[in-house]
Scaffold this active site. Sequence first.
Site, PDB file in Angstrom:
ATOM      1  N   HIS A 139       0.692  -1.178   0.022  1.00  0.00           N
ATOM      2  CA  HIS A 139      -0.330  -0.023  -0.267  1.00  0.00           C
ATOM      3  C   HIS A 139       0.506   1.511   0.336  1.00  0.00           C
ATOM      4  CE1 HIS A 139      -2.848   2.851   1.866  1.00  0.00           C
ATOM      5  NE2 HIS A 139      -3.673   2.353   1.651  1.00  0.00           N
ATOM      6  N   ASP A 215       2.851  -4.518   8.853  1.00  0.00           N
ATOM      7  CA  ASP A 215       2.175  -3.847   8.607  1.00  0.00           C
ATOM      8  C   ASP A 215       1.012  -4.784   8.451  1.00  0.00           C
ATOM      9  OD1 ASP A 215      -0.347  -1.961   7.083  1.00  0.00           O
ATOM     10  OD2 ASP A 215       0.253  -1.502   5.749  1.00  0.00           O
ATOM     11  N   GLN A 218      -4.428  -4.934   7.120  1.00  0.00           N
ATOM     12  CA  GLN A 218      -5.698  -6.056   6.589  1.00  0.00           C
ATOM     13  C   GLN A 218      -5.687  -7.627   6.162  1.00  0.00           C
ATOM     14  OE1 GLN A 218      -7.491  -4.882   4.556  1.00  0.00           O
ATOM     15  NE2 GLN A 218      -6.834  -3.026   4.082  1.00  0.00           N
ATOM     16  N   LYS A 241     -10.229  -0.542  10.491  1.00  0.00           N
ATOM     17  CA  LYS A 241     -10.569  -1.612   9.506  1.00  0.00           C
ATOM     18  C   LYS A 241     -11.046  -2.733  11.029  1.00  0.00           C
ATOM     19  CE  LYS A 241      -7.500  -0.479   6.214  1.00  0.00           C
ATOM     20  NZ  LYS A 241      -7.623   0.098   5.117  1.00  0.00           N
ATOM     21  N   CYS A 381      -4.910   2.076  -3.235  1.00  0.00           N
ATOM     22  CA  CYS A 381      -2.772   2.917  -3.459  1.00  0.00           C
ATOM     23  C   CYS A 381      -1.974   1.919  -2.990  1.00  0.00           C
ATOM     24  CB  CYS A 381      -3.091   3.323  -1.684  1.00  0.00           C
ATOM     25  SG  CYS A 381      -4.631   4.824  -0.978  1.00  0.00           S
TER      26      CYS A 381
HETATM   27  N1  PLP Z   1      -1.752  -0.807   5.029  1.00  0.00           N
HETATM   28  C1  PLP Z   1      -2.543  -1.824   4.630  1.00  0.00           C
HETATM   29  C2  PLP Z   1      -2.240  -2.963   3.733  1.00  0.00           C
HETATM   30  C3  PLP Z   1      -3.627  -0.535   3.741  1.00  0.00           C
HETATM   31  O1  PLP Z   1      -4.572  -1.553   3.196  1.00  0.00           O
HETATM   32  C4  PLP Z   1      -3.967   0.653   4.451  1.00  0.00           C
HETATM   33  C5  PLP Z   1      -5.611   0.989   4.243  1.00  0.00           C
HETATM   34  O2  PLP Z   1      -5.992   1.323   3.180  1.00  0.00           O
HETATM   35  C6  PLP Z   1      -2.659   1.341   4.616  1.00  0.00           C
HETATM   36  C7  PLP Z   1      -1.803   0.381   4.959  1.00  0.00           C
HETATM   37  C8  PLP Z   1      -3.815   2.642   5.597  1.00  0.00           C
HETATM   38  O3  PLP Z   1      -4.164   2.651   7.373  1.00  0.00           O
HETATM   39  P1  PLP Z   1      -4.328   3.628   7.715  1.00  0.00           P
HETATM   40  O4  PLP Z   1      -5.956   3.881   7.072  1.00  0.00           O
HETATM   41  O5  PLP Z   1      -4.908   3.592   8.672  1.00  0.00           O
HETATM   42  O6  PLP Z   1      -3.750   4.951   7.384  1.00  0.00           O
END
Ligand code: PLP
Length: 425
Positions: A139, A215, A218, A241, A381
């Site tokens: 992302h 990260d 998901q 999420k 993204c």
């Molecule tokens: N990393 C991943 C894999 C994501 O899917 C997302 C959000 O869609 C993010 C990071 C960013 O998360 P946040 O909305 O908490 O900044």
Amino acid sequence: MTEDFSLQELSRLRADFPILGRVGRGGKPIAYLDFSATSQKPVQVIDAISNFYRTSNGAVHRGTHLLGDESTAAFEEGRSILADFIGGRANEIVWTKNATEAINLVALAMRNVSLDNAAKPSPVKLAAGDNIVITRAEHHANLVPWQQLCAATGTELRWLDLHEDGRIDCETLGVIDEHTRLVAFTHVSNVTGAVSPVESIVSRARQCGALVLLDTCQSSAHMPVDVRELGVDFAVFSSHKMLGPTGIGALWGRAELLSQMPPVLTGGSMIEDVTMESSTFMPAPERFEAGSQPIAQIVGWSAALQYLSGIGMARIAEHERILTSYMLEGISGIDGVRVLGPGADKERIGVVAFAVEGVHPHDVGQVLDSQDIAVRVGHHCAIPLHHFFGVRSSTRASVGPTTTREEIDRFIDALGQVRSYFGGK
Ligand code: PLP
């Protein structure tokens, strides 16, 4: 073997989510298949936030009155609740605005310490010749901050590459070498749904003496996540999420690492002492939490974590595994739809992005919306990952604990009609 939810349990669970009763533009209840973008909230979370403001609202760590004490207790208890949920310790939880800010916090702390010639030695300090490794499946939240850090410090950015179906290819682990300071990667891709080979990546990073940041945006609402079992050094979390509110996320980091990192944002609530000339800072985690904090959001997230634990993360994972196979099987019966990600025989979860031949994802999304099916369209993204698949954007359906077979049937049925709207078969 973990059991899937019974129908009664699923309908009890769904009754906790007021929004699932919402009727869409087409006159039917909305089938919410957009959990990867943001989750819906159970009444337990909504009530926790509302009750906090009704009964306990006060500033944290700043007063002697009852309301301040109750707010402080809820704020600190939130750290313990999240720590228990992820297998960490309360003093290793740093509150952030979201997961993006948590990743930036690590990247900016690395930049600050690396650009400060007078800084004490730190495990996050970069030196000439160092590199940082990510993957092609990230992302933008876990890509752009590392690009920025590398540009500011003259560090090389490298990445692990992918199999044709978007899974990380462990044959490319050789890009991690003795000059790698940090490997940052997603636990589960927000496009392909593929679960990353954490063990192999962590083991290669350890051989080379590199730190690891995971990260979990998901994964943490869809499967058990234990940071110590995973063997990583940092992990980032996103409340919205995980059935919690927006405006709150967290960085988990090993205490010994956080304690050797400089602050990023400075100001009130993070200092030990201040003179007109200089300041000293509190230990971690408070050192990273400048300014007033989002207390009600922490209270809401705490309620969400307790709700998820009440169901059981292994049971949620099993429920979603069955639905994912069901969805992939349904899609495979539709001509002209290409899934961007691995099949159900690989380790993956219910994030399913796809391209429909001859139809733009926005048009696909509108046809589905006209039948009250909520999916996400665009590049999610993850532009480099879309380029890898040879497309500019895609449509993405994603499941959560409240998803039913009937919702997936409606989605498959509507998707099967999409091409006929645009002159295809
Ligand atoms: N990393 C991943 C894999 C994501 O899917 C997302 C959000 O869609 C993010 C990071 C960013 O998360 P946040 O909305 O908490 O900044």
